[in-house]
Scaffold this active site. Structure first.
Site, PDB file in Angstrom:
ATOM      1  N   GLU A   1       0.832  -1.207   0.000  1.00 46.30           N
ATOM      2  CA  GLU A   1       0.000   0.000   0.000  1.00 46.30           C
ATOM      3  C   GLU A   1       0.866   1.257   0.000  1.00 46.30           C
ATOM      4  OE1 GLU A   1      -0.565  -2.653   1.879  1.00 46.30           O
ATOM      5  OE2 GLU A   1      -2.469  -3.373   1.044  1.00 46.30           O
TER       6      GLU A   1
ATOM      7  N   HIS B   1     -12.116  -5.744   7.409  1.00 46.34           N
ATOM      8  CA  HIS B   1     -12.717  -5.357   6.120  1.00 46.34           C
ATOM      9  C   HIS B   1     -13.924  -4.448   6.325  1.00 46.34           C
ATOM     10  CE1 HIS B   1     -10.555  -9.096   5.245  1.00 46.34           C
ATOM     11  NE2 HIS B   1     -10.497  -8.724   3.988  1.00 46.34           N
TER      12      HIS B   1
END
Lengths: 409, 337
Positions: free
Chosen positions: B60, B129
């Site tokens: 990321e 999530h």
């Protein structure tokens, strides 16, 4: 099953510098002994270059071997001048910090050849993503030192408007990206910039810069993996000056492997170069830039050098390293080495050297006087506090406008 | 006007911009060949080629870091973080680099990037999530943070974000990717095609960043919400029969302060609804703002309905998520006070 021997961690200790003046240590190669491959070479064919040390100048100051290239005397005198000017600049700005004209300063003493020599391989339009110890990239291209000094002094002519730490220059026109204090972030940005250059087909090269200590940061590895996947035109420079403030290079993992060897796991060609040898620096940088420019992808270069000065004006190296290590720079003084080479070639002399040094000291002193006339951190005029609300966004949003009014502007 | 899901609207926005401007590139993990795990970039690689829309290594920080470099070069990168929960490794690049590049270089360099990330819960994603990290961005000077509640805004806001010269964090509430939340957790999601807000014009249009919208006019209480919570608020309003004015903030930074003040001044009551944890959440900023600007118009204290100050659970997500029952009870409590 129980271990019979008690387990224990290996805690690296700083070692005496690699052989000090003796350059016959295991990780040091004799000048001229390391082959120079073609620029389209595959990484796997030159794995040994990540462990050897590319050196051009021998003990007698002669240029030897396949990397010796063909620098003209003018080019070398220009390099010598850039290094001398960088050192004069550092000395003057360190003094100004001691005189409380600014808060902080960082010298690159002993490492001048790396930035000054690398710059000669780059062109206008290329971009460096530097750390705070590559001031030579600006000085070697004769970027106005008054401009740099005004940034250090945070005065009214500071182009960074008093927002950045001293030495955190930014000069787009000079191919010098804005410096971040967060380590290694610029490394992956350089890869992205080079990817953009390749996407646009514009042939510009990026040079990423990092110290050996910061190779422990995540972004160093992120940069390597992106560089290895997309193969953009980027030079991944690692300046191994042996010290991350007080932390020896062994704590960054330099004991078990060279920093150049980091590239091998990513399939990126790597060079390990004597960073105090101006000719070797110039030759290796040219090799890597040519590779990049001809679309053969990234190169990682470990520049082996020694941080002769403290980390910064806030540092005290006597607390963590031996005085004799500091006195005997293991690879010698890059300025003295180039001077000796030029004198050996009959292209320079001691009197001319003394004269040039005096001229540059004077030039820097005059520039410093001018820069101080615009103010210092402690005295004189600075950018208006109202300006701190500028450049947060392209257009100032309402809430910032209100806060500026609250401050009284 | 075609009916699009929010996923399709997000994709359409990128499609429109990639066709108009060859500086626009889209990348991230699984973004290229597969089209993204939520399929937001489906087909873009086929249409624009692998140098405009491509897969990246799973890093990321690397994804956002290269975006910053590309943005500084002059491109308009749209980086996808697969789930907002995974943006933490990229946080340094977002807040220390993208957000501050213009300021620290006195305007010499900038990072006109968009970082897209699906956020929020309601899909049984448990605590890795389901997060709503907007407050971690709104606290950072130099970033813009937007979050749409419907396909029309998603497309218009994303186009505006790509055209914006500043870095924009674009949060996509995944609970309403395919349809609005209907307020009843035991029923499936209502498809967007049955909903007025799914009418999405073709081609280029923008929803300006920094403008809230009064989603439902009312006189008794102002409800400040964004993303999925706009639909929750609407369901709650219907179920308790209170004439609530529902404001969809759309843009958290810059915030449309005028619309909020105008509404609360009119109604005299304020309910703030968000899915993120309460302590130091964006609701705290909204509450302070209302107190500072509307205090003499308030008839009751400001009330917050939020996610709890716990990590997002898996099996208990319906007890975590602020649903219409909790919001409805808060509305009634406000009216009784």
């Amino acid at each position: 099953m129980m271990n019979v021997l008690p387990l224990g961690l290996h805690i690296p200790e700083p070692q005496p510098c690699f052989g000090r003046a003796d350059v016959s240590g295991s990780h040091l190669s004799d000048a001229g002994r390391v082959p120079r491959p073609a620029v389209d070479v595959e990484a796997r064919e030159i794995r040994h270059l990540a462990y050897d040390l590319i050196r051009v100048l021998d003990g007698d100051g002669r240029a030897v071997g396949p990397w010796s290239g063909a620098c003209t005397a003018d080019q070398l005198r220009s390099g010598l001048r850039a290094m001398l000017k960088t050192r004069a600049y550092d000395a003057r700005m360190t003094m100004m910090q001691r005189q409380r004209k600014t808060s902080f300063y960082m010298q690159c003493t002993g490492e001048e050849a790396i930035a000054c020599g690398s710059l000669t391989a780059l062109q206008a339009g290329d971009m460096n993503f530097p750390t705070y110890r590559q001031q030579g990239l600006l000085i070697a291209q004769d970027w106005p030192v008054v401009d740099m000094m005004c940034q250090v002094l945070s005065n009214e002519k500071d182009r960074m408007k008093g927002r950045q730490l001293p030495v955190f220059y930014s000069a787009r026109e000079a191919g010098f990206f804005s410096i971040s204090g967060n380590l290694a972030t610029q490394y992956v940005q350089a890869v992205g910039w080079a990817m953009a250059s390749a996407m646009r087909g514009e042939g510009r090269v990026a040079a990423a810069w990092i110290g050996e200590g910061a190779t422990a940061e995540n972004d160093f590895h992120a940069a390597l993996v992106f560089a290895s996947v997309y193969r953009p035109p980027v030079i991944l420079n690692v300046v191994n000056n042996q010290w991350a403030i007080s932390t020896a290079q062994s704590v960054a993992g330099g004991e078990g492997a060279t920093f150049a060897a980091r590239a091998l796991g990513y399939g990126i060609p790597a060079l390990r170069v004597d960073g105090n040898d101006y000719l070797a620096v110039h030759a290796a940088a040219c090799w890597a830039v040519e590779r990049a420019r001809r679309n053969f992808g990234p190169t990682l270069i470990e520049w082996v050098t020694y941080r002769a000065a403290p980390h910064s004006t806030s540092d005290d190296p006597s607390k963590y390293r031996a005085q004799e290590d500091q006195a005997a720079w293991p690879l010698g003084d890059p300025i003295e080495r180039l001077k000796d080479h030029l004198i050996g070639r009959g292209a320079w002399s001691e009197p001319r050297h003394v004269q040039l040094k005096a001229e540059l000291d004077e030039e820097i002193a005059v520039a410093a006087k001018e820069a101080q006339s615009y103010g210092t951190l402690m005295e004189g005029t600075k950018c208006s506090p109202a300006s701190m609300f500028d450049d947060v966004y392209k257009q100032m949003p309402t809430h910032l406008r209100e806060q500026r009014q609250e401050l009284g502007f | 006007m075609p009916s699009l899901t929010m996923i399709e609207a997000v994709r359409d926005a990128m499609d429109v911009m990639m066709a108009r401007d060859d500086r626009v590139v889209a990348f991230g993990q699984d973004v290229g060949r597969f089209g993204g795990v939520f399929r937001c970039t489906d087909g873009l690689q086929g249409k624009y080629g692998a140098s405009r829309c491509f897969d990246t290594p799973i890093s990321e920080s690397g994804i956002v870091g290269i975006a910053v470099g590309m943005g500084a070069y002059g491109l308009r990168p749209v980086a996808e973080i697969q789930f907002a929960d995974y943006m933490y490794p990229a946080y340094d690049q977002i807040v220390s680099e993208a957000a501050r590049l213009r300021f620290r270089s006195a305007g010499e360099f900038s990072a006109p990037i968009v970082v897209r990330m699906p956020c929020g819960g309601g899909i049984f994603g448990a605590q890795t999530h389901s997060q709503s990290p907007e407050a971690l961005f709104t606290h950072v000077a130099g970033l813009k943070t937007v979050i749409p509640s419907n396909p029309y805004d998603a497309k218009g806001l994303l186009i505006a974000a790509i055209e914006d010269d500043d870095p924009v964090v674009f949060l996509e509430p995944k609970r309403i990717y395919n349809g609005p939340f209907d307020g009843h957790h035991d029923r499936p999601i209502v498809p967007w095609s049955k909903h007025e807000l799914s009418e999405t014009p073709q081609g280029h249009y923008t929803v300006p960043i920094g403008e809230a919208v009064v989603r439902r006019e009312g006189s008794e209480v102002s409800v400040l919400a964004y993303g999925t919570m706009v639909h929750v608020a609407e369901a709650a309003r219907r179920s308790v029969g209170i004439d609530a004015e529902i404001i969809d903030l759309r843009s958290l930074v810059p915030l449309d302060i005028d619309t909020i003040v105008r509404s609360v001044t009119k109604t005299g009551r304020c309910l703030i609804v968000h899915e993120a944890t309460r302590t130091s959440g964006f609701g705290a900023e909204l509450s302070a703002l209302v107190q500072e600007r509307c205090f003499y118009h308030l008839e009751t204290p400001v009330v917050r309905v939020t996610g709890w100050d716990t990590p997002y659970p898996h099996a208990q997500e319906w007890d975590y998520f602020p649903g219409p029952n909790r919001v409805g009870r808060a509305l009634m409590r406000l009216m009784e006070a």
